[in-house]
Design a protein around this motif. Sequence first.
Motif, short mmCIF file in Angstrom:
data_model
loop_
_atom_site.label_atom_id
_atom_site.label_comp_id
_atom_site.label_asym_id
_atom_site.label_seq_id
_atom_site.Cartn_x
_atom_site.Cartn_y
_atom_site.Cartn_z
N PRO A 112 -9.76 -12.08 14.40
CA PRO A 112 -9.23 -11.20 15.44
C PRO A 112 -7.75 -11.43 15.70
N MET A 113 -6.98 -10.36 15.64
CA MET A 113 -5.56 -10.38 15.95
C MET A 113 -5.27 -9.36 17.04
N SER A 114 -4.19 -9.60 17.78
CA SER A 114 -3.87 -8.75 18.93
C SER A 114 -2.79 -7.72 18.62
N LYS A 115 -1.69 -8.16 18.03
CA LYS A 115 -0.54 -7.27 17.82
C LYS A 115 0.12 -7.58 16.48
N ALA A 116 0.86 -6.59 15.97
CA ALA A 116 1.70 -6.76 14.79
C ALA A 116 3.16 -6.60 15.20
N PHE A 117 4.02 -7.43 14.65
CA PHE A 117 5.47 -7.34 14.86
C PHE A 117 6.10 -7.22 13.48
N PHE A 118 7.07 -6.32 13.33
CA PHE A 118 7.60 -6.01 12.00
C PHE A 118 9.01 -6.54 11.80
N THR A 119 9.21 -7.09 10.61
CA THR A 119 10.50 -7.62 10.18
C THR A 119 10.75 -7.11 8.76
N ASN A 120 11.74 -7.68 8.07
CA ASN A 120 12.14 -7.13 6.77
C ASN A 120 11.88 -8.05 5.59
N SER A 121 11.52 -9.29 5.84
CA SER A 121 11.28 -10.25 4.77
C SER A 121 10.37 -11.34 5.29
N GLY A 122 9.77 -12.10 4.36
CA GLY A 122 8.96 -13.22 4.78
C GLY A 122 9.75 -14.25 5.55
N SER A 123 11.00 -14.46 5.16
CA SER A 123 11.87 -15.40 5.88
C SER A 123 12.03 -14.98 7.34
N GLU A 124 12.33 -13.71 7.57
CA GLU A 124 12.48 -13.22 8.94
C GLU A 124 11.18 -13.32 9.72
N ALA A 125 10.07 -13.06 9.05
CA ALA A 125 8.77 -13.13 9.73
C ALA A 125 8.45 -14.56 10.14
N ASN A 126 8.76 -15.54 9.28
CA ASN A 126 8.51 -16.93 9.65
C ASN A 126 9.47 -17.39 10.73
N ASP A 127 10.72 -16.94 10.68
CA ASP A 127 11.64 -17.23 11.79
C ASP A 127 11.09 -16.66 13.10
N THR A 128 10.58 -15.44 13.03
CA THR A 128 10.02 -14.81 14.21
C THR A 128 8.83 -15.60 14.73
N ALA A 129 7.97 -16.05 13.83
CA ALA A 129 6.82 -16.86 14.24
C ALA A 129 7.29 -18.10 15.00
N LEU A 130 8.30 -18.78 14.47
CA LEU A 130 8.78 -19.98 15.14
C LEU A 130 9.38 -19.66 16.51
N LYS A 131 10.15 -18.58 16.58
CA LYS A 131 10.72 -18.20 17.88
C LYS A 131 9.65 -17.86 18.90
N LEU A 132 8.62 -17.13 18.48
CA LEU A 132 7.55 -16.77 19.41
C LEU A 132 6.73 -18.00 19.84
#
Length: 464
Positions: A112-132
């Motif tokens: 189960p997942m709640s929301k999706a957040f969109f970025t442009n690369s895996g690097s940006e997505a992992n940065d986003t994960a760390l920030k969140l």
Amino acid sequence: MTEVPRPNPNSQEGRDIAYHLHAYTNARKHLEVGPLVIERGEGVHVYDNAGRQYIEAMAGLWSVAVGFSEERLIDAATRQMRKLPYYHDFSHKSHGPVIDLAEKLVSMAPVPMSKAFFTNSGSEANDTALKLIWYRSNALGQPERKKVIARERGYHGVTIASASLTGLPNNHRSFDLPIAGVLRTGSPHFWRDALPGESEEEFATRRAEELEALILAEGPETIAAFFGEPVPGAGGVIVPPPTYWAKIQAVLRKYDILLVADEVICGFGRTGRMFGCETFDIRPDIMVLSKALSSSYLPISALLANEKVIGPVIEESDRIGTLGHGFTAGGHPVAAAVALESIAVIEERGLVEHAAAVGARLRAGLKALEGHPLVGEVRGVGLIAAVELVTDKAAKTALGAPGQLGALANAELQAAGVIGRNMGDALAFCPPLIIGEAEVDDLLGRVAGALDRVAKELTLDATS
């Protein structure tokens, strides 16, 4: 030794040397040898500007799932470009493709997942994960809970934070990385890292015990999350032993530490299931997706997070007045439309099941090479595999400089019409999911021939 002629300065190769700084390339050497210029692609093949055909055995960069000439993705991009070529998702704005893609990804997630957040690369997505993750810790009144754990030889990207999560020395050297707060634990590579006489079960237990000891030494109240790929790709296609992930997850649950599954390489069929988390029974709090999400026809990546993560983030954004994070092209409508079509092609054509079947054929064919004097280990799962090259099987060592043997074999493969990739002395294979049995057999024949030629060059007996 014959000197390699410098490319004509007015050719594509010469102009590339003059104007283009390449990723993951020896920049000094590039000034001498220049690029291989790829002009077009069709199916599992690409063609250079001299018309030579290559099996693209890495699907580009682990990513072109549906092959290089899928008209449905081209048509999806063209239709969306005409309708709405760009829009964003800032300040309560949205558009149809990003809504549809968010719904699709959340609904197909293996947990189960709640929301999706969109970025442009895996690097940006992992940065986003760390920030969140940091944002969430502050929202929960746990400002000390900011450290994260990642693994040796793991790969999570190249931006400052994601490169810090990455556990490969060349992603840190001379970049003044990693940043503070990123802790490191051992890789799941049994062949390379097991102690003498240690079983796979004992190895997995030791890795879990090492993780727990690290958590206790740092203080569980300071550890926010653990980042891991189901199968580490760029670190050498490292397939964990059967009980590894169960033992690691038990430790994380014990100390209420979030689990981030980096599915950038594994997602959308690569491991023989839709997600690597399904292959290894991983139940993450956050999933990071990219590459095969759009078959890399256009840049797009996504982060999926469960309610345990998203709930506090929503409340903190209300306290502050905004979630102050986002990208101009995040959830780009054309990229989102292509991603939806890529997923549809994978599902409708049964490419996950197909990848499992042809992957078994590829791995069996590579496994048959284990008697070769240069082959130390063959490993893989689904349609992803690696051949670890050695010159001394007992010592598990190769030539003097790490990666020298791998580079030699990879160059021989390219000369044989196969574009692969060596990570150190491991040759990786990750062809498009559409590859057929005859194409797998063709690839295997070229790999065997290339290894024989390298063995002959090193005066090793390829028939021994």
